[in-house]
Scaffold this active site. Structure first.
Site, mmCIF file in Angstrom:
data_model
loop_
_atom_site.group_PDB
_atom_site.id
_atom_site.type_symbol
_atom_site.label_atom_id
_atom_site.label_comp_id
_atom_site.label_asym_id
_atom_site.label_seq_id
_atom_site.Cartn_x
_atom_site.Cartn_y
_atom_site.Cartn_z
ATOM 1 N N GLU A 342 -2.090 0.298 -3.136
ATOM 2 C CA GLU A 342 -1.020 0.234 -2.137
ATOM 3 C C GLU A 342 -0.831 1.671 -1.648
ATOM 4 O OE1 GLU A 342 2.770 -1.071 -3.618
ATOM 5 O OE2 GLU A 342 3.526 -1.625 -1.634
ATOM 6 N N HIS A 367 -2.091 -6.064 -2.663
ATOM 7 C CA HIS A 367 -2.193 -5.112 -1.539
ATOM 8 C C HIS A 367 -3.613 -4.614 -1.248
ATOM 9 C CE1 HIS A 367 2.086 -5.306 -1.234
ATOM 10 N NE2 HIS A 367 2.271 -4.768 -2.423
#
Ligand code: NAG
Ligand code: NAG
Ligand code: NAG
Ligand code: ZN
Length: 496
Positions: A342, A367
């Site tokens: 992320e 993510h």
């Protein structure tokens, strides 16, 4: 020489008129279509009708935005566009569509900020500014805890007419002068974490905890999402008399809420836990984590899906540093569902978390924003069939992606990678259910031509890639299919 050029041009024109160029173009585009996620889905006649309706809404909205890009909601900061999205017929249709399960959500950020605010009217709630952040706690009296000068919320409320407006705003990230004050991921993460800190003492009071989690399930159900895999740090809950529980005891309260909810909502498939302590807590000791996991496995074997670490990845400890411990946990038979990558820092430690997550056997990855910059990791993801949990609004609100047309998941969709769509921390951006994130995916991240086939695939993926056993997934798919069929059959009765 000149005659040669003339001859070449003549040949080219001949080829054009022979149709080589057009044929090649057509076949190239056709071949690309076959790569897109959802391409293998075949729609029934009835589904084709719904698709036609859906696509007429989608294309009308896209055409209007193409003429006037300033009106295209996914290109702008979510806090300024949510009302516009709610008026979109595409969004309204998405809300009615059975979307399967939510596989990426954090348990104390799943209801709404207004619901949290409503909970502050309960008796015995005190507030105090502690470590620079306003915090809440239920106490028998203000002297029960001397870490702060606690004042009754009721008193603060009476003293200041603007108190409630201010308190409500502490549960959500939006600020009027947003663009001036939050310019980067680190700044935004600090305000994001404040919303959790303020809510913590409120939602960890055992009776409130149960009420809050029930509401979280209800909001999903209302959005036609029938299953949840939630990340939880397993906060220690407390009673008014000061009794506190152990981390693993939190499970018994989750389980009783899930049971109660399913009794009243037979279509709901269930909810499972991914135990996810903070990655940047210096006091994270894997001995304690292993013990907690072991105890959960013994006492609550059916609810545990696996393990993850949460918190701001860029400023937190990288997965690599925990690799040894993680491998030890794997020996307990625990599955991993890591947040990894992320970040938009290419080749940073955080970026390499994706590689480590794959090598450590993560079943899904949260993510993975930098994944498309890692060709070999991409091959492995495909080979091992590891889905990416894509949370578009989270990524935008936390400033990793600005205009959602530039979200890296476009690449994953174009190439048919397994992905699921989820909502991450909906209360921090005042979202309910998955429909907002589905909207962003459908309108901006996927192509103009992406249709019901993609949406159906995404819904199926959320069950296929859940932690449920093979048999449970079969049952869940059956139940989803029944909902889907009824959605398709009855859509003409619905109003937009
Ligand atoms: C504290 O409250 C809880 C919940 O009401 C109760 O179960 C527990 O027995 C109480 N403990 C004491 C020491 O009073
Ligand atoms: C770690 O735990 C100790 C004892 O509980 C505490 O004093 C210390 O502040 C903690 N450190 C961090 C970084 O949380
Ligand atoms: C959340 O959104 C709703 C509209 O759906 C709005 O009425 C409410 O004021 C918002 N809450 C906060 C805290 O911004
Ligand atoms: Zn998350």
């Amino acid at each position: 020489m000149r005659s040669l050029i003339v001859l070449l041009i003549a040949i080219l024109i001949a080829n054009f008129t022979n149709g080589d160029f057009w044929k090649m173009r057509e076949s190239l585009i056709e071949r690309e279509k076959n790569h897109v996620l959802g391409a293998s889905i075949v729609l029934s006649d009835q589904e084709e009708l719904v698709n036609k309706l859906l696509m007429s809404y989608k294309l009308q909205e896209l055409d209007e935005a193409y003429q006037n890009p300033a009106n295209f909601a996914p290109s702008k900061y979510f806090f300024h566009t949510r009302a516009k999205i709610e008026n979109s017929p595409v969004y309204k249709l998405l809300r009615l569509m059975p979307k399967g399960g939510a596989l990426h959500g954090h348990s104390t950020a799943l209801a709404t900020p207004d619901f949290l605010h409503g909970l502050t009217y309960k008796d015995n709630l005190y507030g105090c500014r502690l470590n620079g952040v306003f915090q809440l706690r239920f106490l028998q009296n203000g002297n029960q805890d001397n870490t702060c000068k606690w004042k009754l919320i009721d008193t603060l409320r009476k003293m200041d007419l603007n108190f409630d407006e201010w308190l409500r705003s502490q549960f959500v990230m939006f600020r009027e002068n947003f663009n001036e004050i939050y310019r980067n991921e680190n700044q935004i993460w600090s305000i994001f974490e404040r919303t959790f800190t303020t809510a913590r003492g409120l939602v960890t009071h055992r009776p409130v905890f149960e009420e809050y989690f029930y509401e979280a399930l209800r909001l999903l159900y209302d959005d036609n999402v029938m299953y949840l895999e939630f990340r939880s740090t397993l906060p220690q809950l407390y009673e008014l008399n000061g009794t506190t529980y152990k981390s693993e005891d939190t499970l018994q309260f989750y389980q009783s809420v899930i049971g109660k909810f399913m009794e009243g909502h037979p279509k709901f498939i269930g909810a499972r836990l991914i135990y996810a302590p903070y990655r940047n807590n210096d006091n994270v000791t894997f001995n304690a984590i292993s013990t907690t996991l072991y105890n959960i496995q013994m006492r609550y074997p059916t609810i545990l899906a696996g393990f993850d670490l949460v918190g701001h990845e860029d400023s937190g400890t990288s997965l690599l540093k925990y690799a040894w411990e993680v491998k030890r946990i794997a020996k307990l038979g625990i599955n991993f569902y890591f947040h990894a990558g992320e970040t938009i820092w290419y080749q940073s430690d955080t970026d390499y978390n994706v590689i480590d997550a794959i090598l450590l056997g993560s079943k899904r990855i949260g993510h993975a924003l930098g994944l498309t910059k890692h060709p070999v990791a991409l091959e492995m993801i495909k080979e091992r069939n590891i889905p990416i949990e894509v949370c578009p609004i989270s990524n935008q609100v936390l400033l990793y992606v600005d205009d959602l047309r530039n979200h890296p998941a476009s690449f994953l969709i174009a190439n048919g990678f397994p992905i699921v769509i989820s909502y991450d921390d909906p209360s921090a951006w005042n979202v309910t259910g998955l429909s907002y994130d589905f909207y962003m995916t459908f309108m901006a991240i996927a192509g103009r031509g992406a249709d019901l086939k993609l949406l159906k695939q995404l819904s199926i993926n959320s069950i296929l890639y859940s932690s449920l056993s093979l048999n449970e997934r079969k049952v869940a798919l059956k139940s989803w299919e029944a909902d889907w069929d009824s959605f398709i059959k009855n859509i003409h009765l619905l109003k937009f």
